[in-house]
Design an enzyme around this catalytic site. Structure first.
Site, PDB file in Angstrom:
ATOM      1  N   PHE A 181       0.864  -1.184   0.000  1.00  0.00           N
ATOM      2  CA  PHE A 181       0.000   0.000   0.000  1.00  0.00           C
ATOM      3  C   PHE A 181       0.894   1.224   0.000  1.00  0.00           C
ATOM      4  O   PHE A 181       1.760   1.374   0.853  1.00  0.00           O
ATOM      5  CB  PHE A 181      -0.936   0.036   1.217  1.00  0.00           C
ATOM      6  CG  PHE A 181      -1.914   1.180   1.133  1.00  0.00           C
ATOM      7  CD1 PHE A 181      -3.069   1.077   0.368  1.00  0.00           C
ATOM      8  CD2 PHE A 181      -1.652   2.383   1.781  1.00  0.00           C
ATOM      9  CE1 PHE A 181      -3.954   2.145   0.256  1.00  0.00           C
ATOM     10  CE2 PHE A 181      -2.534   3.449   1.674  1.00  0.00           C
ATOM     11  CZ  PHE A 181      -3.688   3.326   0.913  1.00  0.00           C
ATOM     12  N   ASP A 232       9.521   2.271   1.582  1.00  0.00           N
ATOM     13  CA  ASP A 232       8.374   3.014   2.098  1.00  0.00           C
ATOM     14  C   ASP A 232       8.274   2.680   3.582  1.00  0.00           C
ATOM     15  O   ASP A 232       7.806   1.607   3.964  1.00  0.00           O
ATOM     16  CB  ASP A 232       7.098   2.612   1.339  1.00  0.00           C
ATOM     17  CG  ASP A 232       5.854   3.304   1.880  1.00  0.00           C
ATOM     18  OD1 ASP A 232       5.879   3.753   3.033  1.00  0.00           O
ATOM     19  OD2 ASP A 232       4.847   3.374   1.147  1.00  0.00           O
ATOM     20  N   LYS A 260       2.949   9.275   8.671  1.00  0.00           N
ATOM     21  CA  LYS A 260       2.269   8.716   9.857  1.00  0.00           C
ATOM     22  C   LYS A 260       2.828   9.254  11.182  1.00  0.00           C
ATOM     23  O   LYS A 260       2.486  10.355  11.574  1.00  0.00           O
ATOM     24  CB  LYS A 260       2.292   7.195   9.806  1.00  0.00           C
ATOM     25  CG  LYS A 260       1.341   6.672   8.707  1.00  0.00           C
ATOM     26  CD  LYS A 260       0.903   5.257   8.966  1.00  0.00           C
ATOM     27  CE  LYS A 260       0.009   4.697   7.881  1.00  0.00           C
ATOM     28  NZ  LYS A 260      -1.403   4.957   8.084  1.00  0.00           N
TER      29      LYS A 260
END
Ligand code: PLP
Length: 396
Positions: A137, A222, A251
């Site tokens: 993702f 990532d 995040k």
């Protein structure tokens, strides 16, 4: 507004893109959040691995308030102390050289894709392809949802950007076959988050590094979900000793204040020139002050070690539940405080029943319960979750 009025207003005016729980959250304290009726929940979702320091952390609140009183935003046409401090800290912590500050994970990945494409073209005009892993993702913008190799995020949105390809995760032979002289970058999550807390075999990242080096492709990690001490080290790649050419973060970086970043080696970053990338809000002093406070707290509160220790304690407890409910649970896996528990059935009702009992968790990839709490939790907070889970599982 009461709960019904809030839900009715959102139903009428908010784009219908989320299926929400019928709960209106109002505030939090440490690892707890409260809803509009006063009900208390222990927060093992933490805004999907975002609230690293929990809620209303005094150091983070003070840093944000102080910066808001000085200057919230100014243009990237000018320097600020806060951005200078942040990019220096991130470069020194990661061993990479240059940093761009964005506003979200998808934006950080967009920047990384642009940089990788531009770098690839300096080697060969055809070297434009971006390869990503199945079940990854990487975000919801057009380029990042194309990178996200899952049709459910892409339906109805074609034509998609070109030049993306995919390979099975944790399969070095397949990666070797996929990489070619046209590959500008291979993007990998060191542990797949949304895909189900998927941990590759030891040696996988090293093998990916070797395959990329042999072909001249860049290796991009990532670390949007795994970064910022989540897995017990500041960046998950540090468990393997394999360094990427580009890394993306978001995040937890701002402890809840929206911010993202992409970092690169000098050699790669050198292909970007003035005007090649930018952002109005990216790197604003408020978000940077928050991220600087998060970095300070990770160091002063020993959160890498705490994530490691509490993660082990949580996995032990979950493994106990697995022994107690073998018909329901097949595996417990994770690193630090990024932990997944694989069920033999879909987990949706278990998530709802945990919420009913006062714990926020989520289920990803259909049957993996995911636990990504604040990094400053203690054993009592773990015991509290385990007791609720035990009760919920017993009733299934
Ligand atoms: N990359 C990874 C690994 C993620 O887990 C996410 C979000 O879940 C993203 C990128 C996208 O981040 P954002 O939602 O901030 O755009």
């Amino acid at each position: 507004m009461n709960a019904d009025q809030v839900m009715a207003a959102e139903k009428q005016y908010y784009m219908p893109v989320f299926t929400r729980y019928p709960v209106v959250l109002t505030h939090g304290s440490g690892p707890y959040v409260y809803d509009i009726t006063g009900k208390k929940y222990i927060d093992y979702l933490a805004g999907i691995a975002v609230n690293l320091l929990g809620h209303a952390h005094p150091g983070l609140v003070a840093a944000i308030a102080e910066q808001a009183g000085k200057m919230i935003h100014c243009s990237n046409f000018y320097y600020t102390v806060e951005q200078a401090k942040l990019v220096e800290s991130l470069a020194k912590l990661s061993g990479l050289d240059k940093v761009f500050i964005a506003n979200s994970g998808a934006e950080a990945n967009e920047g990384a894709i642009k940089l990788a494409r531009k770098f690839g073209k300096t080697l060969n005009p055809d070297r434009v392809e971006i390869l990503t892993a199945e079940h990854c993702f990487h975000g919801r913008t057009l380029a990042t949802l194309t990178a996200t190799a899952q049709p459910k995020y892409q339906e109805g949105l074609d034509p998609l950007p070109q030049g993306f390809g995919h390979f099975p995760y944790n399969d070095l032979a397949a990666l070797k076959r996929a990489v070619s002289a046209k590959t500008s970058a291979v993007i990998i999550e060191p542990i797949q988050g949304e895909g189900g807390v998927n941990i590759p075999d030891p040696g996988y990242l090293q093998g990916a590094r070797e395959i990329c080096d042999a072909s001249g492709a860049l290796l991009v990690f990532d670390e949007i979900q795994t970064g910022m001490a989540r897995t017990g080290k500041m960046f998950a790649y540090q468990h393997s000793g394999v360094k990427p050419d580009i890394m993306t973060l978001a995040k937890g970086l701002g402890g809840g204040v929206p911010i993202g970043a992409f970092l690169a080696s000098d050699k790669v970053a050198a292909v970007f020139h003035s005007g090649d990338h930018g952002s109005t809000f990216g790197g604003n002093p408020l978000a940077c002050a928050a991220a600087n406070a998060v970095l300070a707290a990770i160091a002063s509160e020993g959160l890498e070690a705490n994530a490691q220790a509490m993660g082990e304690y949580l996995q032990q407890g979950l493994t106990g539940l697995k022994a107690k409910y073998p018909a329901l649970i097949t595996e417990v896996r994770g690193a630090g405080l990024m932990v997944g528990m694989k069920l033999t059935r879909p987990g949706k009702d278990i998530v709802e029943n945990c919420m009913e009992q006062g714990a926020l968790i989520n289920c990803t990839a259909g049957d993996i319960l995911r636990f990504v709490p604040p990094l400053n939790i203690n054993k009592k907070h773990v015991d509290e979750l385990l007791a609720i889970l035990d009760k919920v599982l017993a009733a299934v």
